[in-house]
Design an enzyme around this catalytic site. Structure first.
Site, mmCIF file in Angstrom:
data_model
loop_
_atom_site.group_PDB
_atom_site.id
_atom_site.type_symbol
_atom_site.label_atom_id
_atom_site.label_comp_id
_atom_site.label_asym_id
_atom_site.label_seq_id
_atom_site.Cartn_x
_atom_site.Cartn_y
_atom_site.Cartn_z
ATOM 1 N N HIS A 194 0.876 -1.174 0.000
ATOM 2 C CA HIS A 194 0.000 0.000 0.000
ATOM 3 C C HIS A 194 0.918 1.231 0.000
ATOM 4 O O HIS A 194 2.017 1.192 0.560
ATOM 5 C CB HIS A 194 -0.838 -0.053 1.278
ATOM 6 C CG HIS A 194 -1.924 0.966 1.364
ATOM 7 N ND1 HIS A 194 -1.676 2.269 1.708
ATOM 8 C CD2 HIS A 194 -3.266 0.867 1.181
ATOM 9 C CE1 HIS A 194 -2.824 2.930 1.724
ATOM 10 N NE2 HIS A 194 -3.802 2.106 1.400
ATOM 11 N N ASP A 230 3.422 -3.889 8.257
ATOM 12 C CA ASP A 230 2.149 -3.214 8.043
ATOM 13 C C ASP A 230 1.055 -4.283 8.216
ATOM 14 O O ASP A 230 0.845 -5.113 7.327
ATOM 15 C CB ASP A 230 2.135 -2.613 6.637
ATOM 16 C CG ASP A 230 0.766 -2.050 6.274
ATOM 17 O OD1 ASP A 230 -0.167 -2.145 7.100
ATOM 18 O OD2 ASP A 230 0.637 -1.531 5.152
ATOM 19 N N GLN A 232 -4.085 -4.888 7.134
ATOM 20 C CA GLN A 232 -5.052 -5.829 6.538
ATOM 21 C C GLN A 232 -4.977 -7.206 7.168
ATOM 22 O O GLN A 232 -5.690 -8.115 6.725
ATOM 23 C CB GLN A 232 -4.811 -5.963 5.024
ATOM 24 C CG GLN A 232 -5.117 -4.732 4.234
ATOM 25 C CD GLN A 232 -6.602 -4.376 4.175
ATOM 26 O OE1 GLN A 232 -7.470 -5.170 4.581
ATOM 27 N NE2 GLN A 232 -6.900 -3.194 3.695
ATOM 28 N N LYS A 249 -10.438 -0.468 10.394
ATOM 29 C CA LYS A 249 -10.593 -1.672 9.557
ATOM 30 C C LYS A 249 -10.989 -2.881 10.391
ATOM 31 O O LYS A 249 -11.183 -3.963 9.851
ATOM 32 C CB LYS A 249 -9.278 -1.959 8.833
ATOM 33 C CG LYS A 249 -8.925 -0.912 7.778
ATOM 34 C CD LYS A 249 -7.709 -1.328 7.011
ATOM 35 C CE LYS A 249 -7.085 -0.193 6.232
ATOM 36 N NZ LYS A 249 -7.843 0.187 5.036
ATOM 37 N N CYS A 263 -4.540 2.396 -3.804
ATOM 38 C CA CYS A 263 -3.295 2.933 -3.210
ATOM 39 C C CYS A 263 -2.137 1.965 -3.426
ATOM 40 O O CYS A 263 -1.281 1.789 -2.554
ATOM 41 C CB CYS A 263 -3.460 3.229 -1.721
ATOM 42 S SG CYS A 263 -4.670 4.498 -1.388
#
Ligand SMILES: Cc1ncc(COP(=O)(O)O)c(C=O)c1O
Length: 415
Positions: free
Chosen positions: A130, A208, A211, A234, A373
């Site tokens: 991303h 990261d 997700q 999220k 993104c």
């Protein structure tokens, strides 16, 4: 004797009843919300926790000595402890509240990167990032004179680990920053291997987890990462709050990122000294109600069970990939269902992704169209944009059937 671990099956219809957003129709159709990778919907329990905080316990934190201020401070710190347990972090001081995953990564890129990188160093990301885990590193590498290298993708949209050797040959690798799950393809990356490789090179590893943390158990100690970034919105939490987890020794050695109130130890005319962790990285008034909401969201997803959620999404991804294969002219991107979370990216031959999304909206189906993104990934796939359907704990098969009906209608419009 083979031992099998039975996972409790998720009753998504029952979960869905906790989400008031599904009580409405869109264009006269039931809402099929297939854009949870962008942001999840919110359970009543999370919203009620925020309302209760505002109604009974609201005041600024860490400053007052009166009852409400103490209650509010306790609520904020209780939420911090919930995040610690969620991530299995060794020390609650390592949990830093920020606005979102983007800010968490920027914090590391600036406060660690600007002071530790220089000419001859190498910063490694992947082609699957991303922009939030790409642009800050590209920028900081450019500012410090470090090189910027990328782990390549293979045909399936998975990381090609054979590219690691050539990257290692470039020399002084200082940072490896990757996602655990791709927001665009749903690919689950081999993080343990990448962490081990990064540490073998003498680099720190920045994960990261925007997700992954909403969709599977993330254990920072088992993974061995040095920094982990997540976003509250999220994972059933409110917008405006995210978390950076970092190893206490690294965080303690770092310069602050934002300067001002709350993050200081003492301020004199000639010199200011910094507060202890986590306060050194939490300048200004904290996102107090948002932290309470995040704590309630963590209670919610952990009560359902992150393993149960992960199994539910694998099942939905397999079902969706199977059914979408029925649509003439469809291209499906990414790995097989067992190696992805509930994210399916696709294109329909001869139809712009925005047209697909707009026609689906008329059928009550909300999906995302665009570059997600992930422009470097789009370049790799040779497209400007894709459509993306993404699932979560409240997603039911009927929504995927509604998507298929919508895609059949798209095919008819563009026959
Ligand atoms: C993999 C990944 N990383 C980072 C982010 C940035 O999250 P936020 O916009 O909450 O900062 C996203 C958001 O979509 C994402 O999917």
């Amino acid at each position: 004797m083979a031992v099998t671990t039975a996972t409790v099956k998720l009753d998504a219809h029952a979960v869905r009843a906790d989400f008031p957003i599904f009580e409405q129709k869109i264009h006269g159709k039931p809402l099929a919300f297939l854009d949870s990778a962008a942001s999840s919907q919110k359970p009543r329990q999370m919203m009620e926790a925020m309302t209760a905080f505002y109604s009974t316990s609201y005041a600024n934190v860490h400053r007052g000595v009166y009852v409400l201020a103490e209650r509010a401070t306790a609520a904020l710190e209780d939420a911090r402890e919930k995040v610690r347990v969620l991530l299995n972090a060794p020390d609650v001081r390592e949990i830093i509240f920020v606005r979102n995953a983007t800010e968490a990564i920027n914090l590391v890129a600036y406060a660690w990167g600007m002071n530790n990188l220089g000419r001859g160093d190498v910063v490694v990301v992947t082609e699957l990032e991303h922009h939030s885990n790409f642009v800050p590193w590209q920028y900081v590498a450019g500012k410090t004179g470090a090189q910027f290298a990328m782990i390549a993708l293979d045909e399936e949209g998975e990381l090609d680990l054979s590219s690691l050797e050539a990257i290692a040959a470039q020399g002084n690798i200082r940072v490896v920053a990757t996602n655990q799950v791709s927001n665009s393809l749903g690919t689950i990356n081999p993080v343990e291997k990448l962490v081990a490789w990064a540490h073998d090179q003498g680099a720190i590893f920045v994960l990261d987890a925007a997700q992954s943390a909403p969709h599977m158990a993330v254990d920072v100690q088992a993974l061995g990462a040095d920094f982990v970034a997540i976003s509250g919105h999220k994972m059933c939490g409110p917008s405006g709050i995210g978390v950076l987890w970092g190893r206490a020794d690294l965080l303690s050695a770092m310069e602050p990122f934002l300067l001002g109130g709350h993050m200081i130890n003492s301020v004199r005319l000639d010199k200011t000294t910094w507060g202890e962790l986590p306060h050194k990285f939490e300048a200004g008034t904290a996102p107090m109600a948002e932290a309470v909401g995040l704590g309630a969201a963590i209670d919610y997803v952990t009560a359902v069970g992150l393993d149960t959620i992960a199994a539910h999404e694998h099942e939905l991804a397999a079902y969706a990939l199977g059914r979408m294969g029925e649509i003439p002219g469809i291209t499906l991107y990414g790995p097989p269902a067992e190696r992805r979370t509930g994210i399916v990216s696709f294109n329909i031959e001869g139809v712009h992704p925005h047209d697909v999304a707009q026609i689906l909206d008329m059928h009550g189906v909300a999906i995302r169209a665009g570059h997600h993104c992930c422009q470097p990934l789009m370049q790799k796939l040779g497209v400007a944009a894709t459509n993306r359907a993404s699932f979560y704990l409240y997603t039911v098969r009927e929504e995927i059937d509604q998507l298929i009906d919508g895609l059949t209608a798209v095919r008819k419009v563009f026959a």
